[in-house]
Scaffold this active site. Sequence first.
Site, PDB file in Angstrom:
ATOM      1  N   ASP A 106       1.014  -1.180   0.210  1.00 16.63           N
ATOM      2  CA  ASP A 106      -0.059   0.068   0.005  1.00 16.63           C
ATOM      3  C   ASP A 106       1.047   1.268  -0.029  1.00 16.63           C
ATOM      4  O   ASP A 106       1.850   1.267   0.750  1.00 16.63           O
ATOM      5  CB  ASP A 106      -0.959   0.082   1.336  1.00 16.63           C
ATOM      6  CG  ASP A 106      -2.288   0.312   0.871  1.00 16.63           C
ATOM      7  OD1 ASP A 106      -2.168   1.409   0.299  1.00 16.63           O
ATOM      8  OD2 ASP A 106      -3.186  -0.231   1.432  1.00 16.63           O
ATOM      9  N   ASP A 229      -3.233   4.715  -2.535  1.00 19.12           N
ATOM     10  CA  ASP A 229      -4.168   5.302  -1.739  1.00 19.12           C
ATOM     11  C   ASP A 229      -4.664   6.532  -2.113  1.00 19.12           C
ATOM     12  O   ASP A 229      -3.649   7.645  -2.272  1.00 19.12           O
ATOM     13  CB  ASP A 229      -3.784   5.681  -0.308  1.00 19.12           C
ATOM     14  CG  ASP A 229      -4.553   5.668   0.877  1.00 19.12           C
ATOM     15  OD1 ASP A 229      -5.520   4.733   1.170  1.00 19.12           O
ATOM     16  OD2 ASP A 229      -4.784   6.807   1.319  1.00 19.12           O
ATOM     17  N   GLU A 288      -6.442   3.878  -6.011  1.00 19.38           N
ATOM     18  CA  GLU A 288      -7.647   3.943  -5.617  1.00 19.38           C
ATOM     19  C   GLU A 288      -8.058   5.524  -5.869  1.00 19.38           C
ATOM     20  O   GLU A 288      -7.406   6.225  -5.415  1.00 19.38           O
ATOM     21  CB  GLU A 288      -7.481   3.796  -3.836  1.00 19.38           C
ATOM     22  CG  GLU A 288      -8.922   3.769  -3.050  1.00 19.38           C
ATOM     23  CD  GLU A 288      -8.665   4.416  -1.757  1.00 19.38           C
ATOM     24  OE1 GLU A 288      -9.616   4.163  -0.844  1.00 19.38           O
ATOM     25  OE2 GLU A 288      -7.886   5.157  -1.582  1.00 19.38           O
ATOM     26  N   HIS A 360     -11.041  -3.008   3.183  1.00 18.10           N
ATOM     27  CA  HIS A 360     -10.998  -2.622   4.664  1.00 18.10           C
ATOM     28  C   HIS A 360     -12.060  -1.532   5.123  1.00 18.10           C
ATOM     29  O   HIS A 360     -11.885  -1.087   6.263  1.00 18.10           O
ATOM     30  CB  HIS A 360      -9.528  -2.562   5.055  1.00 18.10           C
ATOM     31  CG  HIS A 360      -8.952  -1.324   4.496  1.00 18.10           C
ATOM     32  ND1 HIS A 360      -8.716  -1.188   2.892  1.00 18.10           N
ATOM     33  CD2 HIS A 360      -8.746  -0.174   4.714  1.00 18.10           C
ATOM     34  CE1 HIS A 360      -8.362  -0.054   2.522  1.00 18.10           C
ATOM     35  NE2 HIS A 360      -8.221   0.752   3.817  1.00 18.10           N
ATOM     36  N   ASP A 361     -12.459  -0.893   4.205  1.00 21.79           N
ATOM     37  CA  ASP A 361     -13.219   0.515   4.320  1.00 21.79           C
ATOM     38  C   ASP A 361     -14.870  -0.014   4.076  1.00 21.79           C
ATOM     39  O   ASP A 361     -15.498   0.945   4.441  1.00 21.79           O
ATOM     40  CB  ASP A 361     -12.949   1.441   3.318  1.00 21.79           C
ATOM     41  CG  ASP A 361     -11.507   2.103   3.449  1.00 21.79           C
ATOM     42  OD1 ASP A 361     -11.029   2.023   4.737  1.00 21.79           O
ATOM     43  OD2 ASP A 361     -10.804   2.682   2.399  1.00 21.79           O
TER      44      ASP A 361
HETATM   45  C1  NOJ Z   1      -8.470   5.396   1.802  1.00 19.34           C
HETATM   46  C2  NOJ Z   1      -8.002   4.315   2.854  1.00 19.34           C
HETATM   47  O1  NOJ Z   1      -8.495   2.979   2.080  1.00 19.34           O
HETATM   48  C3  NOJ Z   1      -8.650   4.447   4.038  1.00 19.34           C
HETATM   49  O2  NOJ Z   1      -8.757   3.176   5.072  1.00 19.34           O
HETATM   50  C4  NOJ Z   1      -7.925   5.753   4.865  1.00 19.34           C
HETATM   51  O3  NOJ Z   1      -8.514   5.881   6.123  1.00 19.34           O
HETATM   52  C5  NOJ Z   1      -7.907   6.831   3.624  1.00 19.34           C
HETATM   53  N1  NOJ Z   1      -7.687   6.209   2.260  1.00 19.34           N
HETATM   54  C6  NOJ Z   1      -6.911   7.894   4.265  1.00 19.34           C
HETATM   55  O4  NOJ Z   1      -5.640   7.149   3.811  1.00 19.34           O
END
Ligand code: NOJ
Length: 586
Positions: A106, A229, A288, A360-361
């Site tokens: 990541d 990210d 992402e 994970h989100d």
């Molecule tokens: C996206 C990530 O997937 C998330 O978990 C994170 O809180 C934010 N970006 C900030 O890095």
Amino acid sequence: MALDGLRDADDAWWKSAVVYQIYPRSFADSNGDGIGDLAGITARLDYLMELGVDVLWLSPVYPSPQDDNGYDISDYRDIDPLFGTLADFDRLLASVHERGMRLVMDLVVNHTSDEHPWFRESREGPNSAKRDWYWWRPARKGGDAAGEGEGSESAGSESAGSESAAPNNWGSFFSGSAWQQDGASGEYYLHLFSPKQPDLNWENPQVRQAVYALMRWWLDRGVDGFRMDVINLISKDPDLPDGALHGDGLYGDGSPYYICGPRVHEYLREMHREVFAGRPERLLTVGEMPGVTLEHARLFTDPARGEVDMVFQFEHVGLDFGRSKFDVRPLRLTDLKASLGRWQTGLAEVGWNSLYWNNHDQPRIVSRFGDDGPEYRVRSATMLGTVLHLHRGTPYVYQGEELGMTNAPFASIEDVHDIEALGHYTQAVRAGEDPARVLDGLRARGRDNARTPMQWDASEHAGFTTGIPWLPINPNHTTINAAAAVADPESVYHHYRRLIALRHSEPALVHGDFTMLLADDERLYAFTRRYRDTTFLVLANFTGEAVPVPVDLVAEWADAPLVLGNAGPIDAKVVRPWEARVHRRV
Ligand code: NOJ
């Protein structure tokens, strides 16, 4: 071996690959401190190899104050002692490679931790050599800085809007203002996420070179690529204009000024030249990109432009949002088909899709679009996996998805750990919302749902740890766990294994074109994939009721053998509740 044959036949090897995401904190704990670690992952690699995945993506393991569970990095060239050491990392990487898999890191470079030496130096004052590495701005004239100073409970959360002294009215993704005033100089710095995640200023070429250097450092160490990210947020409009105020919003919407900002394609092309071009290794890059449009995605993933291999877009996981992600609205299947179908068509000629339900989100997909009750959990989880994996693109499996893991039954706000959820709760309750309703929203949508520890077996701590897990283990681990799933040929795990094997052996599922069928049907999801003389039909029921198969589909596919199903022998005329079937015709 996972990397031979069809899968390495063309340079874009990742088109036939399946990626598995590991959230290290919650995967496997080797030392009993209740937090997963690198040695824990190494010990579980055979499980992943048997599942058949090609690539592992690790959520961040770098040193970090863990304000956002590692998405706040304080040193890009080391491993957080929570997770182990660089030597543990090298052992993990070697073990991954020995098994014919690849490992992707990541990369979190829209922001650093406020404890990163770059930010510490930047914070020293307006004359610091690194001042311009972050977004510092003086207070807005005539504004009121109360509640935004250093050490305030939640930066700016009480005094934003037109009266605030923050340099503009943007809100952060984690509630409150996107600006934090710093005691030393009285100036403010920008943080699109938490105040402990200051945004890097990519306008500064030294910042960009520093990022490229750390990326090369990891590639030289042997890693096979990066998941980047929020990489489409790195270019901001340098004027940082106020955003529009929507509804009862306390803060302005700054997204038009930082989502796919003016220089983002230029930066990613530069990164590609400086980091990836000319490397002989087979690497994978996935960006992402919240809020990315199809038009931008096509540019980002056009191989001729040299930016990234694929992007994570968010359209399909926002279709059940009401006023916010915590305001739950039922999904309409026709919306899902329209959205995914549009991305399939839009990236058919140029570019490439990544395919995901979970990460994970996100809440667990079987609890979100399926039915996580005892009767249909396995059926609906396998249906959802089938539909996703057989689209055109690279599928991503998030840890535990292959077990049909469900959302967690958080009893009270005390059980909630995630910074985003806690920020939302505080802000909503302060604004007068009913705490019980806010908690319901968190139960459905909170990120902790994805982060409860991996359920390896039925033992007290689910085989995750011998200590006290950092986040409570879902009590349903006594029935939903890897040991039980591996032993049961009809489990979600074995269905995912079959799906992955099918992708590896069928060029039509990798390269074939995509045609959506029954676009207006609210219950059935159906499409074909066609390549040379082979066509696949995928037919799935997104409801708990039996649904008749449309007459022409029955006639057309009557003789085509079933290659995969999730509900036993099929009835040609009726699709059972949550059933998915895959037919192949040559
Ligand atoms: C996206 C990530 O997937 C998330 O978990 C994170 O809180 C934010 N970006 C900030 O890095």
